[in-house]
Design an enzyme around this catalytic site. Sequence first.
Site, PDB file in Angstrom:
ATOM      1  N   PRO A 205       0.792  -1.231   0.000  1.00 49.19           N
ATOM      2  CA  PRO A 205       0.000   0.000   0.000  1.00 49.19           C
ATOM      3  C   PRO A 205       0.824   1.281   0.000  1.00 49.19           C
ATOM      4  CG  PRO A 205      -0.217  -1.195   2.091  1.00 49.19           C
ATOM      5  CD  PRO A 205       0.461  -2.110   1.125  1.00 49.19           C
ATOM      6  N   ASN A 206       0.353   2.216  -0.791  1.00 50.24           N
ATOM      7  CA  ASN A 206       0.893   3.586  -0.861  1.00 50.24           C
ATOM      8  C   ASN A 206       2.244   3.712  -1.573  1.00 50.24           C
ATOM      9  OD1 ASN A 206      -1.309   4.791   0.650  1.00 50.24           O
ATOM     10  ND2 ASN A 206      -0.475   3.709   2.407  1.00 50.24           N
TER      11      ASN A 206
ATOM     12  N   ARG B 164       3.882  11.123  -1.544  1.00 50.36           N
ATOM     13  CA  ARG B 164       3.851  10.834  -0.105  1.00 50.36           C
ATOM     14  C   ARG B 164       5.200  11.151   0.557  1.00 50.36           C
ATOM     15  NH1 ARG B 164       4.625   4.383   1.256  1.00 50.36           N
ATOM     16  NH2 ARG B 164       3.962   5.110   3.298  1.00 50.36           N
TER      17      ARG B 164
ATOM     18  N   TYR C  98      10.609   9.311   1.565  1.00 48.92           N
ATOM     19  CA  TYR C  98      10.630   8.359   0.439  1.00 48.92           C
ATOM     20  C   TYR C  98      11.223   8.939  -0.850  1.00 48.92           C
ATOM     21  CZ  TYR C  98       7.638   5.769   3.636  1.00 48.92           C
ATOM     22  OH  TYR C  98       7.151   5.114   4.741  1.00 48.92           O
TER      23      TYR C  98
ATOM     24  N   ASN D  77       8.260  -5.330  -1.218  1.00 48.42           N
ATOM     25  CA  ASN D  77       8.158  -4.251  -0.243  1.00 48.42           C
ATOM     26  C   ASN D  77       6.697  -4.249   0.209  1.00 48.42           C
ATOM     27  OD1 ASN D  77       7.941  -1.976   1.262  1.00 48.42           O
ATOM     28  ND2 ASN D  77       8.958  -0.617  -0.210  1.00 48.42           N
TER      29      ASN D  77
ATOM     30  N   ALA E  51       3.257  -0.994   4.722  1.00 48.34           N
ATOM     31  CA  ALA E  51       2.741  -1.081   6.099  1.00 48.34           C
ATOM     32  C   ALA E  51       2.409  -2.512   6.510  1.00 48.34           C
ATOM     33  CB  ALA E  51       1.515  -0.191   6.248  1.00 48.34           C
TER      34      ALA E  51
ATOM     35  N   GLU F 241      13.353  -8.870   0.907  1.00 47.30           N
ATOM     36  CA  GLU F 241      12.556  -7.764   1.454  1.00 47.30           C
ATOM     37  C   GLU F 241      13.259  -6.442   1.155  1.00 47.30           C
ATOM     38  OE1 GLU F 241      12.749  -7.847   5.747  1.00 47.30           O
ATOM     39  OE2 GLU F 241      11.049  -6.478   5.960  1.00 47.30           O
TER      40      GLU F 241
ATOM     41  N   HIS G 140      12.947  -2.155   1.767  1.00 44.98           N
ATOM     42  CA  HIS G 140      12.303  -0.950   2.299  1.00 44.98           C
ATOM     43  C   HIS G 140      13.086   0.251   1.807  1.00 44.98           C
ATOM     44  CE1 HIS G 140       9.551  -3.193   4.680  1.00 44.98           C
ATOM     45  NE2 HIS G 140      10.555  -3.938   5.095  1.00 44.98           N
TER      46      HIS G 140
ATOM     47  N   ARG H 205      13.223   4.221  12.528  1.00 48.18           N
ATOM     48  CA  ARG H 205      11.925   4.887  12.616  1.00 48.18           C
ATOM     49  C   ARG H 205      11.137   4.402  13.840  1.00 48.18           C
ATOM     50  NH1 ARG H 205       9.208   4.973   6.870  1.00 48.18           N
ATOM     51  NH2 ARG H 205       7.846   6.431   7.984  1.00 48.18           N
TER      52      ARG H 205
HETATM   53  C1  DQA Z   1       8.248   1.145   3.736  1.00 44.30           C
HETATM   54  C2  DQA Z   1       8.368   1.292   5.249  1.00 44.30           C
HETATM   55  C3  DQA Z   1       7.055   0.952   5.916  1.00 44.30           C
HETATM   56  O1  DQA Z   1       7.184   1.064   7.325  1.00 44.30           O
HETATM   57  C4  DQA Z   1       5.975   1.896   5.446  1.00 44.30           C
HETATM   58  O2  DQA Z   1       4.738   1.544   6.029  1.00 44.30           O
HETATM   59  C5  DQA Z   1       5.883   1.994   3.976  1.00 44.30           C
HETATM   60  C6  DQA Z   1       7.106   1.973   3.179  1.00 44.30           C
HETATM   61  C7  DQA Z   1       9.530   1.580   2.999  1.00 44.30           C
HETATM   62  O3  DQA Z   1       9.663   1.241   1.827  1.00 44.30           O
HETATM   63  O4  DQA Z   1      10.363   2.287   3.567  1.00 44.30           O
HETATM   64  O5  DQA Z   1       4.803   2.154   3.418  1.00 44.30           O
HETATM   65  O6  DQA Z   1       8.044  -0.221   3.439  1.00 44.30           O
END
Ligand code: DQA
Length: 141
Positions: free
Chosen positions: A9-10, A17, A22, A73, A76, A97, A99, A106
């Site tokens: 998501p997002n 965002r 990011y 990725n 959340a 994985e 991020h 964080r």
């Molecule tokens: C994320 C880190 C997550 O904690 C966050 O909820 C995201 C993006 C990252 O790519 O840094 O949506 O996965």
Amino acid sequence: MKILVINGPNINMLGIREPGIYGNDNYKTLMEKIHNWAEELECQVECFQSNHEGAIVDKIQEAYGVFDGIVINPAAYTHTSVAILDALKSVGIPAVEVHISDVTKREDFRQVSFAGMACEEHIIGKGLEGYHLAMQYLCNK
Ligand code: DQA
């Protein structure tokens, strides 16, 4: 080598965002970069993004017998989803994985990664380049 890149998501809101966290590159740029990296690494790639946990689980299940590696990725859902962890374990496809941000620096709630427990490599806080490093890892296996 056929790689599936999954974004949660997002991630499609990149560039809009929280650019301080990011960056300014948008999702389209990320897709272009991933396709260029696939050419460089001489591998095939498919990208999938969803805001829905079940859709991500479905996609992981559908990857069985089709893809040789997964770059994920989960955004959340990283910190909440046992369903995504179980799906990755079910298919047994080598997974990495990613991020974009350095989640280790964080909030406390970002310190657990369920999906990460089914991944053999973790690339954290390297920005969009993290996807490149993840693809390289899978191709060099
Ligand atoms: C994320 C880190 C997550 O904690 C966050 O909820 C995201 C993006 C990252 O790519 O840094 O949506 O996965």
